[in-house]
Design an enzyme around this catalytic site. Structure first.
Site, PDB file in Angstrom:
ATOM      1  N   SER A   1      85.385  34.705  35.958  1.00 48.40           N
ATOM      2  CA  SER A   1      86.013  33.653  35.140  1.00 48.40           C
ATOM      3  C   SER A   1      86.775  34.301  33.995  1.00 48.40           C
ATOM      4  O   SER A   1      86.422  35.401  33.543  1.00 48.40           O
ATOM      5  CB  SER A   1      84.942  32.729  34.560  1.00 48.40           C
ATOM      6  OG  SER A   1      85.530  31.843  33.631  1.00 48.40           O
TER       7      SER A   1
ATOM      8  N   TYR B   1      76.741  30.824  29.926  1.00 48.50           N
ATOM      9  CA  TYR B   1      77.739  30.900  30.994  1.00 48.50           C
ATOM     10  C   TYR B   1      78.689  32.084  30.785  1.00 48.50           C
ATOM     11  O   TYR B   1      78.906  32.899  31.677  1.00 48.50           O
ATOM     12  CB  TYR B   1      78.514  29.579  31.072  1.00 48.50           C
ATOM     13  CG  TYR B   1      79.533  29.521  32.189  1.00 48.50           C
ATOM     14  CD1 TYR B   1      79.146  29.229  33.492  1.00 48.50           C
ATOM     15  CD2 TYR B   1      80.889  29.763  31.947  1.00 48.50           C
ATOM     16  CE1 TYR B   1      80.075  29.172  34.525  1.00 48.50           C
ATOM     17  CE2 TYR B   1      81.826  29.710  32.964  1.00 48.50           C
ATOM     18  CZ  TYR B   1      81.421  29.408  34.259  1.00 48.50           C
ATOM     19  OH  TYR B   1      82.346  29.360  35.276  1.00 48.50           O
TER      20      TYR B   1
HETATM   21  N1  LIG Z   1      86.328  25.434  38.399  1.00 48.92           N
HETATM   22  C1  LIG Z   1      86.699  26.264  37.447  1.00 48.92           C
HETATM   23  O1  LIG Z   1      87.443  25.924  36.546  1.00 48.92           O
HETATM   24  C2  LIG Z   1      86.197  27.645  37.419  1.00 48.92           C
HETATM   25  C3  LIG Z   1      86.727  28.553  36.493  1.00 48.92           C
HETATM   26  C4  LIG Z   1      86.269  29.845  36.467  1.00 48.92           C
HETATM   27  C5  LIG Z   1      85.287  30.237  37.342  1.00 48.92           C
HETATM   28  N2  LIG Z   1      84.782  29.352  38.247  1.00 48.92           N
HETATM   29  C6  LIG Z   1      83.741  29.830  39.138  1.00 48.92           C
HETATM   30  O2  LIG Z   1      84.088  29.520  40.474  1.00 48.92           O
HETATM   31  C7  LIG Z   1      82.908  29.337  41.232  1.00 48.92           C
HETATM   32  C8  LIG Z   1      83.013  28.048  42.027  1.00 48.92           C
HETATM   33  O3  LIG Z   1      83.114  26.966  41.161  1.00 48.92           O
HETATM   34  P1  LIG Z   1      83.656  25.522  41.590  1.00 48.92           P
HETATM   35  O4  LIG Z   1      84.527  25.089  40.522  1.00 48.92           O
HETATM   36  O5  LIG Z   1      84.165  25.543  42.941  1.00 48.92           O
HETATM   37  O6  LIG Z   1      82.305  24.686  41.499  1.00 48.92           O
HETATM   38  P2  LIG Z   1      81.586  23.745  42.554  1.00 48.92           P
HETATM   39  O7  LIG Z   1      80.406  23.184  41.861  1.00 48.92           O
HETATM   40  O8  LIG Z   1      82.543  22.801  43.169  1.00 48.92           O
HETATM   41  O9  LIG Z   1      81.077  24.734  43.641  1.00 48.92           O
HETATM   42  C9  LIG Z   1      79.967  25.560  43.438  1.00 48.92           C
HETATM   43  C10 LIG Z   1      79.087  25.457  44.653  1.00 48.92           C
HETATM   44  O10 LIG Z   1      77.973  26.331  44.446  1.00 48.92           O
HETATM   45  C11 LIG Z   1      76.840  25.685  44.959  1.00 48.92           C
HETATM   46  N3  LIG Z   1      75.620  26.200  44.361  1.00 48.92           N
HETATM   47  C12 LIG Z   1      75.074  25.931  43.176  1.00 48.92           C
HETATM   48  N4  LIG Z   1      73.917  26.564  43.022  1.00 48.92           N
HETATM   49  C13 LIG Z   1      73.713  27.282  44.153  1.00 48.92           C
HETATM   50  C14 LIG Z   1      72.688  28.146  44.602  1.00 48.92           C
HETATM   51  N5  LIG Z   1      71.623  28.399  43.859  1.00 48.92           N
HETATM   52  N6  LIG Z   1      72.829  28.700  45.807  1.00 48.92           N
HETATM   53  C15 LIG Z   1      73.889  28.421  46.560  1.00 48.92           C
HETATM   54  N7  LIG Z   1      74.886  27.627  46.209  1.00 48.92           N
HETATM   55  C16 LIG Z   1      74.793  27.045  45.000  1.00 48.92           C
HETATM   56  C17 LIG Z   1      77.040  24.234  44.652  1.00 48.92           C
HETATM   57  O11 LIG Z   1      76.260  23.400  45.487  1.00 48.92           O
HETATM   58  C18 LIG Z   1      78.527  24.067  44.859  1.00 48.92           C
HETATM   59  O12 LIG Z   1      78.817  23.597  46.166  1.00 48.92           O
HETATM   60  C19 LIG Z   1      81.760  29.386  40.249  1.00 48.92           C
HETATM   61  O13 LIG Z   1      81.186  30.657  40.248  1.00 48.92           O
HETATM   62  C20 LIG Z   1      82.438  29.123  38.928  1.00 48.92           C
HETATM   63  O14 LIG Z   1      81.732  29.659  37.848  1.00 48.92           O
HETATM   64  C21 LIG Z   1      85.220  28.074  38.290  1.00 48.92           C
END
Ligand SMILES: NC(=O)c1ccc[n+]([C@@H]2O[C@H](COP(=O)([O-])OP(=O)(O)OC[C@H]3O[C@@H](n4cnc5c(N)ncnc54)[C@H](O)[C@@H]3O)[C@@H](O)[C@H]2O)c1
Ligand SMILES: [Zn+2]
Length: 705
Positions: free
Chosen positions: A582, A595
């Site tokens: 991130s 986080y």
């Molecule tokens: N969306 C953003 O703006 C953003 C920005 C920077 C980084 N990220 C990172 O991208 C990644 C994906 O985020 P996203 O936005 O798609 O979120 P999201 O919540 O849509 O997807 C995350 C998925 O991880 C799964 N998950 C949660 N805990 C888990 C576990 N213990 N074991 C297995 N799966 C698990 C959830 O069920 C979910 O389907 C994350 O690591 C997040 O920190 C997202």
């Protein structure tokens, strides 16, 4: 039409003719022939996938002369009769096709006839006419089925198949000795028919030694019934003979491991075998331990039958002439696998050298396609999952054939030279050369954690669309089911497998990687993407909050990587780990202690592992997204509302609001993160490790120094 009595007599084949459906097609002989083909192809006992072909001869108006002319419609080269449509057929002027006999220079020149088939094309939308076109063309029958049923091939491959055919069918089914498909075999079929006619016998079918079956009828239905009846009779004959003189395959030599133990062993072995089989190019695996497979691999006769090789050319084209058989008691012995693989490759090289002609194509990959492990099952490896699965299905066909042939007589395989002449046939080589270039990730297996979520699903989709097999996984079953349904529709069953996975639980991770190895043979690309979000002032961070964030993001990345590296090391050809980190790993802001610092730990974990795994050719890189709102669960559940409220805007205005804060004024989508991940693993950045790729629309504060 068949009475119910006739229909019920079938025990070994499925009677699928639907009179209502056929009535709708009445009068359209081509439609009826396609209908018949589809229901024949729907029963794998009748023919292997892609095996055999069907045809119909009709009269049609010649577009040039406006005269009625004879036209033959036949399944085109490639394709499967089970899914045949008109566009998968070739339609040829029958009289022209037959007149090719006048320019035929003899069997040594028969391959040149294939080019000439193109001069006989009637329907301009025709697929390339298959090599079997003359086999249908020189027989006078209106509807013809040429199939590869295991039950008939068992007789084709039996030492005294000819005698058995004569006795079983009272002379009504003819016999033609093995000959490579082509023009000459077409003439041979006609000769067989004429020789029998001269004796007053009207044949209802012909068995081709070491190959398959020809049957026919005046109508599509008659052809269908005749085909079913002949195959049913062959199958019943085999059944009557199983175990009669000696136990099937000489009886059991070794017992199967219990199911759970067997799968555990197979999952452990698969990446090791994949490593060996991928010495020339990356291969995907398939594992099978059906009853048929286990009966064969555990049998006394395995040692005798497996090296003989398969018989029907369709079988060994997909499986190589013979499988590699492993001794399960030696698997842990140092140097054992090195030795047997080296021997297999050397054997293949010998076969190539001994059989090659001056103009033969260069030797192909000498690694085995089929690997048999007594007490465990069968592994197959090919350049993609569909090919690996088909190789497995084809070898099961071969097992059925050997079992049948051994029950009624003695199994015989094709002589090596004949097998070679098919395998390295210039026409086959031309077909291979025409295949589209493989996709960048073809032959690779990807596991993206949290791939039911927004960014994870987009990454998995991108990797799959670039040719990778993906194992979808998530902790959330409901989201996983949704993603699975979507992927199956888009990519088909071969490219997709699913498993539940909790990245905080090492047992769950071990099980998920075992499932990956069973499904595809191993893993090449692991994306640590699973995540949750948390934004609270320090005083509100509970210990439970802290642990949860660190468990999923930091410990999760560690545990999944550890297990993945173990598999990659077994394969021995490197791999890719991509961590979805991130902007927050770099940029400090309020209310983000757990986080942001966890993301920072993920980032440094990326560099540390890159430093550690370089020698294994395992590259570890990260993608740093920011503000990916669409589809994200992280943004749902009040977080987006909270942010919108803080900025005095609506949730709908959030993406544009965040975009404004970027240098490029861009809204970041899950697909952007997916593209960045693909950029890292797609081949162009093969010399980069420990790198970060920002995908945030340009945030100067997030620049790496
Ligand atoms: N969306 C953003 O703006 C953003 C920005 C920077 C980084 N990220 C990172 O991208 C990644 C994906 O985020 P996203 O936005 O798609 O979120 P999201 O919540 O849509 O997807 C995350 C998925 O991880 C799964 N998950 C949660 N805990 C888990 C576990 N213990 N074991 C297995 N799966 C698990 C959830 O069920 C979910 O389907 C994350 O690591 C997040 O920190 C997202
Ligand atoms: Zn055939």
């Amino acid at each position: 039409m068949a009475s119910l009595g006739t229909i019920q007599q079938f025990k070994h084949v499925s009677y699928l003719w639907d009179e209502a459906k056929a009535a709708e097609l009445a009068g359209d002989e081509v439609a009826l022939f396609i209908y018949r083909s589809n229901i024949l192809g729907a029963d794998l006992r009748l023919t292997n996938y892609g095996g055999g072909n069907t045809s119909v001869k009709i009269t049609d108006k010649d577009p040039l002369t406006q005269q009625e002319t004879n036209v033959m419609w036949i399944k085109g080269s490639g394709g499967d009769i089970g899914t045949l449509t008109k566009s998968g057929c070739a339609a040829l002027y029958l009289d022209r096709l037959r007149s090719l006999e006048n320019v035929y220079r003899g069997v040594e020149f028969e391959d040149e006839m294939v080019e000439l088939f193109n001069h006989c094309i009637f329907d301009l939308a025709s697929k390339a006419p298959s090599i079997d076109t003359p086999l249908h063309g020189f027989l006078p029958f209106k509807h013809i089925d040429h199939l590869h049923p295991d039950a008939a091939i068992a007789i084709c491959a039996a030492k005294d198949g000819k005698k058995i055919t004569e006795e079983l069918f009272g002379g009504e089914v003819g016999w033609v000795e093995w000959k490579r498909p082509g023009f000459e075999l077409g003439l041979e079929l006609r000769r067989c028919l004429e020789a029998n006619a001269a004796k007053g016998i009207a044949l209802k079918g012909i068995i081709l030694g070491s190959h398959g079956l020809f049957t026919w009828g005046d109508t599509s239905y008659e052809s269908y019934m005749n085909t079913l009846e002949v195959i049913e009779k062959c199958a019943q004959y085999l059944e009557d003979n199983y175990g009669k003189t000696r136990p099937i395959f000489g009886g059991t030599k070794i017992n199967s491991l219990e199911t759970a133990e067997r799968h555990k062993t197979a999952a452990k072995l698969a990446p090791i075998l994949r490593g060996y089989c991928s010495s020339e190019r990356k291969m995907v695996g398939h594992f099978s331990d059906t009853e048929t497979v286990l009966q064969f691999v555990n049998a006394n006769d395995l040692a005798k039958l497996a090296p003989m090789g398969t018989s029907c050319p369709d079988h060994f084209l997909r499986t190589k002439i013979a499988p590699l058989v492993l001794d399960p008691s030696k698997l842990d012995e140092k140097g054992y696998l090195d030795g047997v693989f080296a021997a297999y490759r050397a054997g293949y090289r010998e076969y190539y050298e001994a059989c090659k002609h001056p103009n033969s194509p260069a030797m192909r990959d000498p690694n085995p396609v089929v690997i048999l492990v007594p007490s465990v099952g069968m592994f197959t490896f090919a350049k993609d999952k569909t090919m690996a699965r088909l190789a497995s299905e084809y070898y099961i066909n071969a097992i059925n054939v050997m079992r049948g042939a051994e029950a009624i007589s003695e199994y015989t395989s094709l002589p090596h030279q004949e097998a070679f002449d098919i395998e390295y046939w210039l026409l086959e080589e031309a077909k291979l050369q025409r295949l589209p270039k493989p996709k960048p990730l073809s032959g690779r297996v990807a596991l993206v954690t949290g791939s039911a979520g927004g960014i994870g699903k987009a990454i998995a989709k991108k990797l799959a669309s670039e040719g990778a097999c993906v194992i979808l996984n998530d902790i959330n079953q409901e989201r996983l089911d949704g993603a699975k349904a979507e992927f199956l529709t888009t990519f088909g069953k071969d490219a997709v497998a699913t498993t539940l996975l909790d990245v905080t639980n090492s047992d769950s991770i071990e099980a998920a990687l075992a499932a990956t190895c069973l499904a595809f043979g191993g893993v090449d690309i692991v994306v640590n993407n699973a995540g949750i979000s948390l934004s609270k002032p320090i005083q509100d961070h509970t210990i439970a909050d802290w642990d949860k964030v660190y468990d999923i993001l930091v410990k999760g990345q560690f545990l999944v990587s550890r297990e993945a590296v173990a598999v990659m090391r077994k394969q021995g050809f490197g791999g890719d780990i991509v961590n979805i980190v991130s902007k927050n790993a770099v940029v400090a802001g309020p209310n983000n202690l757990a986080y942001g610092s966890a993301k920072s730990a993920q980032a440094h974990g990326t560099r540390l592992l890159a430093a550690e795994l370089g020698a294994d050719k395992i590259r570890v890189n990260m993608v740093n997204p920011d503000a990916v709102i669409a589809d994200s669960n992280i943004w749902a559940g009040g977080w987006a509302e909270g942010r919108a409220k803080a900025y005095g805007i609506t949730v709908e205005e959030l993406p544009a609001y965040y975009a404004k804060r970027t240098l490029l004024n861009e809204i970041i989508l899950p697909e952007d993160i997916a593209n960045a991940t693909f950029a890292l693993v797609g081949g162009l950045l093969n010399k980069s490790t420990g790198n970060a790729l920002n995908v945030d629309g340009g945030v100067a504060m997030g620049f790496l120094r």
